[in-house]
Scaffold this active site. Structure first.
Site, PDB file in Angstrom:
ATOM      1  CG  LEU A 187      42.180  63.950  35.919  1.00  0.00           C
ATOM      2  CD1 LEU A 187      41.527  65.068  36.719  1.00  0.00           C
ATOM      3  CD2 LEU A 187      41.262  63.495  34.800  1.00  0.00           C
ATOM      4  CB  SER A 234      49.089  70.574  48.062  1.00  0.00           C
ATOM      5  OG  SER A 234      48.648  71.799  48.616  1.00  0.00           O
ATOM      6  CB  THR A 243      37.262  56.033  30.118  1.00  0.00           C
ATOM      7  OG1 THR A 243      37.107  57.409  29.759  1.00  0.00           O
ATOM      8  CG2 THR A 243      36.376  55.180  29.241  1.00  0.00           C
ATOM      9  N   GLY A 244      37.743  57.483  33.249  1.00  0.00           N
ATOM     10  CA  GLY A 244      38.811  58.149  33.982  1.00  0.00           C
ATOM     11  C   GLY A 244      39.554  57.210  34.909  1.00  0.00           C
ATOM     12  CE  LYS A 256      28.779  52.538  34.497  1.00  0.00           C
ATOM     13  NZ  LYS A 256      29.989  53.311  34.130  1.00  0.00           N
ATOM     14  N   GLY A 316      47.851  63.487  45.314  1.00  0.00           N
ATOM     15  CA  GLY A 316      47.088  62.436  45.973  1.00  0.00           C
ATOM     16  C   GLY A 316      45.836  62.106  45.190  1.00  0.00           C
ATOM     17  CE1 TYR A 330      29.066  44.705  26.524  1.00  0.00           C
ATOM     18  CE2 TYR A 330      31.074  43.418  26.307  1.00  0.00           C
ATOM     19  CZ  TYR A 330      30.264  44.260  27.045  1.00  0.00           C
ATOM     20  OH  TYR A 330      30.632  44.649  28.299  1.00  0.00           O
TER      21      TYR A 330
END
Length: 512
Positions: free
Chosen positions: A345, A36, A356-357, A75, A10, A454
């Protein structure tokens, strides 16, 4: 026809995948997600790219609805502190450089010789807004820049044309919960259980998984969202994982969540502060900050790293728990093998320096929809997916290596070693070229990886890797229009700072 997709895992990756597949295919594809209750979530992906807006627009979700439910903030860019010398900082913004007579303002900044103002202050609006802690939206909800507001509809990364001026900070666990509700309302079957066994068929492909309490769950296509474990892609299928630690040595992190003493002091940027053996993130959420120290255990122990982090952001706050994380830096040789696709991951991770994840998750999902298989399992399509995903990760790897190599800091063994580590293929040539002139879209890493020229120039100039001389052609051009554009940009910044509410003030209105 491929009708049944089983997502194992999940968290952000799993629920982003489930949500997007339902938004794309509706009831034409059945989606089951198994997670889980015992597996803890990493939760370091709290800062994002501006491209994430496409994901939520594709799902038809309104920022004003989901953002306050996830402790969210804005951000406008990343503030890099102490990467050259203590007390110095610069910004890497979500803002393309303006052009004058065919040359960017960065070229003109180099040519006109006015170094009294830093590069990012002279060439971007973002620094003024960040320093004043301004929201990118006016009190009425309109965006500070025209022409980019309103729903994009079902746009994707491939359809992106304009640079949206901000990304998000949020609690990744809350985003996962929000998307879980979205996905389940659209028919995703949610199985809370442990996967006890992964069965392979006579071809060596995944046939089904066996859970502790729900028994066998079969599918046509399996998506591995099990994080660094790589339960399906690595442990079951044996896909080789290629480490990047020869060029990116950071392999651990320690994170704390610290309530802000003054909640209203909310910054609209991520801060990346250089530390003795790595760097520290500061991610402002609505009422607290997320902080973490990303480091290499070759140069500092976990105990020492936690002590250094606490001294910086939570002195005397022993009640604030610390979360220690081992990071697997690199990528699978292939993220799609047989009938298994790794997302998140379990596919790749290149440390969180440029947030970047979640971008990798979004990119992997979009490419999966683009190359979604049929019963032929066309190897050409699968190879195209692997090429696109692998190249994006490799491009980010090269861009991050630039950060460490171009930084001026050399005051600890860690930072001295950063100058001696091997350069990735192509980066040595790009850095040499950047010593003579600014990079452009023809001379940065050539495949899509989320960063434009840039960004490469903002990092090189901010880190002090400045061309030895400006473009010679500018000596033959009238600089009047460039001077006028610099003045116009400065005036726009001052006007926006006066007109925009603070970041906290605007978000407080959404949270009422």
């Amino acid at each position: 026809m491929i009708r049944n997709v089983v997502i194992v895992g999940g968290g952000t990756a799993g629920w982003m995948t489930a949500s997007y597949l339902k938004a794309a295919f509706a009831d034409r594809v059945d989606v089951t997600l198994i997670e889980s209750a015992q597996v803890s979530r990493i939760g370091v992906g709290e800062a994002t790219f501006s491209t994430l807006r496409h994901f939520f627009d594709y799902l038809g979700l309104d920022e004003a609805d989901w953002l306050p439910r996830c402790a969210g903030g804005y951000k406008l860019g990343i503030r890099f502190e102490n990467w050259n010398r203590p007390g110095e900082h610069f910004y890497h913004p979500f803002e393309r450089l303006r052009m004058v007579d065919g040359f960017s303002l960065a070229d003109w900044w180099l040519a006109l010789g006015d170094r009294s103002r830093p590069f990012d202050e002279a060439c971007f609006l973002t620094r003024a807004l960040c320093e004043a802690k301004r929201s990118p939206r006016m009190r009425d909800g309109s965006l500070f820049t025209t022409g980019l507001d309103g729903r994009l509809g079902r746009s994707t990364l491939d359809e992106q044309r304009a640079q949206f001026p901000y990304a998000y900070h949020f609690d990744a666990d809350e985003v996962a919960r929000y998307l879980a509700g979205y996905a389940k309302a659209r028919g995703v079957r949610h199985v809370v259980d442990n996967v006890a066994h992964v069965a392979r068929d006579e071809r060596g492909w995944i046939g089904h998984v066996v859970t502790d309490e729900h028994g066998t769950v079969a599918g046509d296509l399996f998506v591995d969202c099990t994080g660094f474990r790589g339960l399906l892609i690595n442990q079951t299928l044996g896909t080789p994982f290629e480490s990047f630690q020869d060029v990116l040595p950071n392999n651990r992190a320690v994170a704390v969540r610290v309530p802000r003493e003054d909640a209203t002091e909310m910054s609209p940027y991520t801060t990346a502060t250089a530390m003795s053996a790595g760097w520290m993130w500061t991610i402002p959420l609505f009422r607290r900050n997320g902080n973490g120290y990303v480091y290499s255990d070759e140069f500092i122990s976990p105990e020492e790293a936690e002590k250094e982090l606490r001294a910086a952001v939570a002195p005397g706050r022993d009640d604030v728990p610390a979360n220690h994380i081992r990071m697997r830096i690199g990528r699978n040789r292939e993220s799609w093998v047989h009938n298994c696709v790794a997302i998140g991951l379990s596919s790749a991770f290149v440390e969180p320096l440029e947030s970047t994840g979640i971008f990798f998750i979004q990119h992997g999902i979009e490419q999966l929809v683009r190359y979604f298989p049929d019963e032929r399992w066309d190897p050409v399509q699968i190879a195209a997916y692997n090429d696109r995903v692998g190249r994006a990760v490799d491009g980010v790897k090269e861009f991050l290596v630039l950060h460490y190599r171009a930084a001026q800091r050399e005051d600890t063994p860690y930072w001295k070693e950063a100058k001696r580590r091997r350069l990735t293929d192509g980066l040595a040539e790009r850095l040499e070229l950047a010593g003579s002139r600014l990079l452009d879209e023809e001379t940065i890493y050539p495949y899509y990886h989320g960063f434009e020229s840039y960004s490469w120039n903002a990092m090189n100039l901010g880190l002090g890797h400045v061309p030895t001389s400006p473009a010679p052609a500018l000596r033959h051009l009238d600089p009047a229009r460039a001077h006028a554009e610099f003045a116009r940009l400065r005036a726009e910044g001052e006007a926006l700072v006066a007109a925009l509410p603070s970041c906290y003030e605007y978000l407080a209105g959404l949270n009422d």
